[in-house]
Design a protein around this motif. Structure first.
Motif, PDB file in Angstrom:
ATOM      1  N   HIS A  68      13.050  -4.084 -10.612  1.00 23.18           N
ATOM      2  CA  HIS A  68      12.967  -5.421 -10.012  1.00 23.18           C
ATOM      3  C   HIS A  68      14.290  -5.800  -9.341  1.00 23.18           C
ATOM      4  N   ASN A 128      -0.575  -1.059 -14.296  1.00 20.52           N
ATOM      5  CA  ASN A 128      -0.266  -0.505 -12.978  1.00 20.52           C
ATOM      6  C   ASN A 128       1.224  -0.292 -12.748  1.00 20.52           C
ATOM      7  N   SER A 129       2.057  -0.732 -13.679  1.00 21.31           N
ATOM      8  CA  SER A 129       3.498  -0.687 -13.448  1.00 21.31           C
ATOM      9  C   SER A 129       4.020   0.732 -13.281  1.00 21.31           C
ATOM     10  N   ARG A 144       7.251  10.388 -12.935  1.00 30.70           N
ATOM     11  CA  ARG A 144       6.209   9.999 -13.889  1.00 30.70           C
ATOM     12  C   ARG A 144       6.398  10.671 -15.246  1.00 30.70           C
ATOM     13  N   ASP A 154       2.614   3.173 -11.777  1.00 31.51           N
ATOM     14  CA  ASP A 154       2.373   3.597 -10.400  1.00 31.51           C
ATOM     15  C   ASP A 154       3.400   2.981  -9.456  1.00 31.51           C
ATOM     16  N   GLN A 155       3.739   1.723  -9.691  1.00 30.18           N
ATOM     17  CA  GLN A 155       4.769   1.067  -8.881  1.00 30.18           C
ATOM     18  C   GLN A 155       6.118   1.770  -9.051  1.00 30.18           C
ATOM     19  N   LEU A 156       6.457   2.082 -10.291  1.00 29.32           N
ATOM     20  CA  LEU A 156       7.746   2.717 -10.563  1.00 29.32           C
ATOM     21  C   LEU A 156       7.855   4.102  -9.935  1.00 29.32           C
ATOM     22  N   THR A 157       6.752   4.834  -9.915  1.00 31.56           N
ATOM     23  CA  THR A 157       6.806   6.198  -9.384  1.00 31.56           C
ATOM     24  C   THR A 157       6.671   6.238  -7.871  1.00 31.56           C
ATOM     25  N   THR A 158       5.946   5.306  -7.271  1.00 32.40           N
ATOM     26  CA  THR A 158       5.762   5.350  -5.813  1.00 32.40           C
ATOM     27  C   THR A 158       6.817   4.553  -5.057  1.00 32.40           C
ATOM     28  N   LYS A 159       7.207   3.405  -5.563  1.00 30.08           N
ATOM     29  CA  LYS A 159       8.144   2.546  -4.834  1.00 30.08           C
ATOM     30  C   LYS A 159       9.594   2.692  -5.295  1.00 30.08           C
ATOM     31  N   HIS A 160       9.811   3.144  -6.508  1.00 31.48           N
ATOM     32  CA  HIS A 160      11.162   3.129  -7.062  1.00 31.48           C
ATOM     33  C   HIS A 160      11.686   4.507  -7.466  1.00 31.48           C
ATOM     34  N   ALA A 181      14.747  -3.812  -6.152  1.00 34.85           N
ATOM     35  CA  ALA A 181      13.815  -4.180  -5.098  1.00 34.85           C
ATOM     36  C   ALA A 181      14.323  -5.357  -4.255  1.00 34.85           C
TER      37      ALA A 181
END
Length: 157
Positions: free
Chosen positions: A64, A4-5, A17, A7-13, A67
């Motif tokens: 990280h 899932n990482s 993609r 998705d985290q990188l593209t949506t939150k950071h 964040a």
């Protein structure tokens, strides 16, 4: 976690993609197929899996740090965390310091123990090298590194 990482990188950071997907795929494949023998071989191949996995770990580490900038800024010699990540974490060929080890250990949820072979005194009484531990102590995955100035080696136990 790693699945899932991306998705985290593209949506939150705000990573694109298409720029990180090949690196993520290579890292996921490495983790899914690794054994102690294949891991050592794969991590020692130049311009291959090791470079892709290393760069993806750099991106995870940078995300990280970004964040939680207030937590990490005090340990950096840069005016802000984003600048530090752009100059010291994301580019290949840069040395890894304690802040990056801590961040990556937390992201991957592994316990990293670093033993220091840097001229420090041995711990009295038991003649052991000084150690620092990062990441969750209760993690099933433990990695031990030997630190010599400017270099880390994986210790296989």
């Amino acid at each position: 976690l790693i699945q899932n990482s991306i998705d985290q990188l593209t949506t939150k950071h705000d990573y694109e993609r298409y720029t990180i997907e090949a690196f993520w795929e290579e890292f996921v494949e490495l983790l899914q197929t690794m054994t102690q023998d294949t891991l050592h071989a794969k991590l020692n191949e130049e311009n291959s899996t090791s470079d892709y996995a290393t760069w993806y770990c750099r991106v995870l580490t940078a995300a990280h740090l970004k964040a939680d900038p207030d937590r990490f800024i005090h340990y950096l010699e840069y005016p802000d965390v984003v600048d530090f990540c752009t100059r010291e974490v994301e580019p290949m060929g840069k040395e890894c310091g304690m802040v990056q080890v801590l961040a990556l250990a937390e992201v991957l949820q592994v316990n990293v123990v670093i033993e220091y072979l840097d001229g420090r005194e041995l711990l009295e009484g038991n003649k052991k090298l000084q150690q620092h531990s990062f990441g969750p102590e209760e993690s099933k995955t433990k990695v031990t590194l030997l630190y010599r100035p400017g270099h880390y080696d994986i210790l296989y136990r």
